[in-house]
Design a protein around this motif. Structure first.
Motif, PDB file in Angstrom:
ATOM      1  N   ALA A  23       0.685  -1.271   0.117  1.00  0.00           N
ATOM      2  CA  ALA A  23       0.062  -0.202  -0.002  1.00  0.00           C
ATOM      3  C   ALA A  23       0.843   1.235   0.023  1.00  0.00           C
ATOM      4  O   ALA A  23       0.380   2.220  -0.733  1.00  0.00           O
ATOM      5  CB  ALA A  23      -0.880   0.106   1.178  1.00  0.00           C
ATOM      6  N   ASN A  28      -0.888   4.836  -1.079  1.00  0.00           N
ATOM      7  CA  ASN A  28      -2.119   4.665  -0.499  1.00  0.00           C
ATOM      8  C   ASN A  28      -2.065   4.334   1.036  1.00  0.00           C
ATOM      9  O   ASN A  28      -2.057   3.161   1.612  1.00  0.00           O
ATOM     10  CB  ASN A  28      -2.957   3.180  -1.152  1.00  0.00           C
ATOM     11  CG  ASN A  28      -4.339   3.213  -0.880  1.00  0.00           C
ATOM     12  OD1 ASN A  28      -4.870   3.787   0.338  1.00  0.00           O
ATOM     13  ND2 ASN A  28      -5.010   2.447  -1.925  1.00  0.00           N
ATOM     14  N   SER A  51      -0.137   8.793   3.106  1.00  0.00           N
ATOM     15  CA  SER A  51      -0.351   9.240   1.567  1.00  0.00           C
ATOM     16  C   SER A  51       0.479  10.240   1.098  1.00  0.00           C
ATOM     17  O   SER A  51       1.010  10.087   0.050  1.00  0.00           O
ATOM     18  CB  SER A  51      -1.915   9.332   1.453  1.00  0.00           C
ATOM     19  OG  SER A  51      -2.795   8.242   1.691  1.00  0.00           O
TER      20      SER A  51
END
Length: 90
Positions: A23, A28, A51
């Motif tokens: 991720a 993300n 992020s």
């Protein structure tokens, strides 16, 4: 999650760590925080902070290896490049 010594939990702990870093590799933070304990999902481990940092890297995070080294410990090796240089971390 409490990690035990059986093979299923070993696979689970590695999968959790790999999911977190995967991720991060695409910037993300929302997905990455799903792999973080709820009480730790603030400050630098908040979705927006993750992020912002990992999404702005000039070379995205790349997970090199993961290895189970204890009942509740997974060693990771990764690399990325940001505005202030590269990081080769463990």
């Amino acid at each position: 999650m409490i990690l035990g010594e059986n093979a299923a939990n070993q696979d689970s702990s590695i999968a959790i760590v790999q999911g977190f870093y995967k991720a991060l590799s695409v910037g993300n933070g929302e997905l990455a925080t799903k792999f973080v304990l709820p009480e730790k999902r603030s400050g630098p481990f908040s979705a927006s902070e993750l992020s912002q940092f990992y999404g702005s890297l000039s070379e995205p995070l790349r997970l090199i290896s993961t290895e189970k080294i204890g009942s509740d410990t997974v060693l990771t090796q990764y690399t990325f490049r940001g505005t202030s240089g590269s990081c080769d971390g463990k």
